[in-house]
Design a protein around this motif. Structure first.
Motif, short mmCIF file in Angstrom:
data_model
loop_
_atom_site.label_atom_id
_atom_site.label_comp_id
_atom_site.label_asym_id
_atom_site.label_seq_id
_atom_site.Cartn_x
_atom_site.Cartn_y
_atom_site.Cartn_z
N PRO A 155 0.83 -1.21 0.00
CA PRO A 155 0.00 0.00 0.00
C PRO A 155 0.86 1.26 0.00
N GLY A 156 0.47 2.21 -0.83
CA GLY A 156 1.22 3.46 -0.95
C GLY A 156 2.15 3.49 -2.14
N GLU A 157 2.46 2.34 -2.73
CA GLU A 157 3.35 2.31 -3.88
C GLU A 157 2.58 2.58 -5.17
N SER A 158 3.23 3.27 -6.08
CA SER A 158 2.62 3.64 -7.36
C SER A 158 3.49 3.18 -8.51
N PHE A 159 2.88 3.02 -9.67
CA PHE A 159 3.62 2.64 -10.87
C PHE A 159 2.78 3.02 -12.09
N GLN A 160 3.39 2.93 -13.24
CA GLN A 160 2.76 3.30 -14.49
C GLN A 160 2.59 2.07 -15.36
N VAL A 161 1.42 1.91 -15.95
CA VAL A 161 1.19 0.90 -16.98
C VAL A 161 0.73 1.65 -18.22
N GLY A 162 1.63 1.89 -19.14
CA GLY A 162 1.28 2.66 -20.32
C GLY A 162 0.73 4.02 -19.95
N ALA A 163 -0.50 4.30 -20.39
CA ALA A 163 -1.12 5.60 -20.14
C ALA A 163 -1.86 5.65 -18.81
N LEU A 164 -1.83 4.57 -18.04
CA LEU A 164 -2.55 4.50 -16.78
C LEU A 164 -1.60 4.62 -15.59
N SER A 165 -1.98 5.44 -14.62
CA SER A 165 -1.24 5.54 -13.36
C SER A 165 -1.96 4.70 -12.31
N VAL A 166 -1.21 3.88 -11.59
CA VAL A 166 -1.81 2.94 -10.64
C VAL A 166 -1.17 3.11 -9.27
N THR A 167 -1.99 3.10 -8.22
CA THR A 167 -1.51 3.17 -6.84
C THR A 167 -2.24 2.11 -6.02
N ALA A 168 -1.48 1.39 -5.21
CA ALA A 168 -2.07 0.45 -4.26
C ALA A 168 -2.39 1.21 -2.98
N THR A 169 -3.59 0.98 -2.45
CA THR A 169 -3.95 1.62 -1.20
C THR A 169 -4.55 0.58 -0.25
N ASP A 170 -4.92 1.03 0.93
CA ASP A 170 -5.32 0.11 1.99
C ASP A 170 -6.66 -0.56 1.71
N SER A 171 -6.74 -1.81 2.13
CA SER A 171 -7.97 -2.58 2.06
C SER A 171 -7.87 -3.66 3.13
N VAL A 172 -9.02 -4.20 3.55
CA VAL A 172 -9.01 -5.19 4.64
C VAL A 172 -9.74 -6.44 4.19
N ASP A 173 -9.05 -7.55 4.24
CA ASP A 173 -9.60 -8.84 3.86
C ASP A 173 -10.35 -9.48 5.03
N GLY A 174 -11.39 -10.22 4.71
CA GLY A 174 -12.22 -10.83 5.75
C GLY A 174 -11.52 -11.85 6.60
N PHE A 175 -10.37 -12.38 6.15
CA PHE A 175 -9.63 -13.37 6.93
C PHE A 175 -8.26 -12.85 7.37
N GLY A 176 -8.05 -11.55 7.22
CA GLY A 176 -6.80 -10.97 7.69
C GLY A 176 -5.63 -11.18 6.76
N ASP A 177 -5.88 -11.64 5.54
CA ASP A 177 -4.80 -11.83 4.58
C ASP A 177 -4.46 -10.51 3.88
N PRO A 178 -3.23 -10.38 3.38
CA PRO A 178 -2.84 -9.13 2.71
C PRO A 178 -3.77 -8.83 1.53
N GLN A 179 -4.23 -7.60 1.46
CA GLN A 179 -5.10 -7.17 0.38
C GLN A 179 -4.84 -5.69 0.11
N VAL A 180 -5.00 -5.29 -1.14
CA VAL A 180 -4.93 -3.88 -1.50
C VAL A 180 -6.15 -3.51 -2.31
N ALA A 181 -6.47 -2.22 -2.30
CA ALA A 181 -7.40 -1.65 -3.27
C ALA A 181 -6.56 -0.94 -4.32
N TRP A 182 -7.05 -0.95 -5.56
CA TRP A 182 -6.29 -0.34 -6.65
C TRP A 182 -6.93 0.97 -7.08
N VAL A 183 -6.14 2.02 -7.07
CA VAL A 183 -6.54 3.32 -7.58
C VAL A 183 -5.91 3.47 -8.97
#
Length: 245
Positions: free
Chosen positions: A99-127
């Motif tokens: 979470p907090g890391e950003s990167f570029q895919v062609g013309a799209l800018s992508v950032t991972a942000t916080d999200s919470v999984d129902g079983f406590g496993d690592p999860q991100v939401a994508w901006v």
């Protein structure tokens, strides 16, 4: 920006000449029973330049399908997890993101942000942002306290793709909690409001209802429509249907 709904929680996004898929799925986990909606070969939706995965559960991360339909070398971005590469099968370009890391895919800018999984496993939401348009895809998140920080840091959003099926699970080895592990319809509307979303697009519903293992909350579309009325714009997409953000 053009967005097409894939089965279950997946979407395909296209901006200019760049396309990405988030949580594309073709092989459904057997322990959830037979899917109630059809699953289509992913190449029916078109190629992609990269795949984003919200978390490693088998109804969101389908490495076999990704390799078969998008190619073994397609970049696949996943939440950072020690054994992530071991679960990638034939995929040769898995990139772990926090979470907090950003990167570029062609013309799209992508950032991972916080999200919470129902079983406590690592999860991100994508901006994901293309030009002046920005959307967020939250996988199968449950209600959490990060919404306000996400809104402040990344919002507002032209569209929020949020789970709405309020699933209650009883899995072997887990003491039943009888609590939803993904957003209920009412919680999804609340999340969309906090996020400042121009539209709420429901995902993660309909395909699975296999009591007692996986129990979808009842009357969800009626509840979602009633709660969203006069509160947030609701855009319901069927699989393969598209919207322009």
């Amino acid at each position: 920006m053009k967005v097409q709904k894939l089965p279950w929680a997946g979407i395909r996004m296209q901006f200019e000449t760049t396309s990405i898929a988030i949580d594309p799925l073709f092989h459904f986990p057997a322990h959830f029973g037979q899917p109630h909606d059809p699953l289509y070969p992913l190449d029916e939706f078109g190629p992609v330049d990269a795949v984003l995965v919200t978390h490693h559960h088998t109804d969101h991360f389908d490495p076999e399908a990704i390799a078969a339909f998008y190619g073994e070398t397609v970049p696949v971005y996943v939440p950072s997890l020690p054994h992530a590469l071991a679960r990638g099968g034939r995929l040769t370009d898995i990139r772990e993101i926090k979470p907090g890391e950003s990167f570029q895919v062609g013309a799209l800018s992508v950032t991972a942000t916080d999200s919470v999984d129902g079983f406590g496993d690592p999860q991100v939401a994508w901006v994901v942002q293309g030009g002046e348009k920005k959307v967020i895809h939250c996988g199968d998140t449950l209600w959490h306290g990060y919404w306000w920080n996400i809104a402040k840091t990344h919002g507002p959003f032209d569209a929020a793709f949020l789970p709405v099926n309020g699933a209650v699970l009883e899995l072997p080895g887990f003491t039943p909690s009888h609590q939803p592990i993904s957003l209920t319809p009412e919680q999804a509307v609340s999340a969309a409001v906090v996020l400042g979303a121009g539209a709420l697009v429901p995902i993660h519903y309909g395909t699975v209802h296999h009591p007692p293992v996986y129990h979808q909350t009842p009357n969800l579309l009626d509840r979602l429509t009633a709660t969203a009325k006069d509160t947030v714009n609701l855009t319901i997409l069927s699989t393969k249907e598209t919207m322009v953000v």
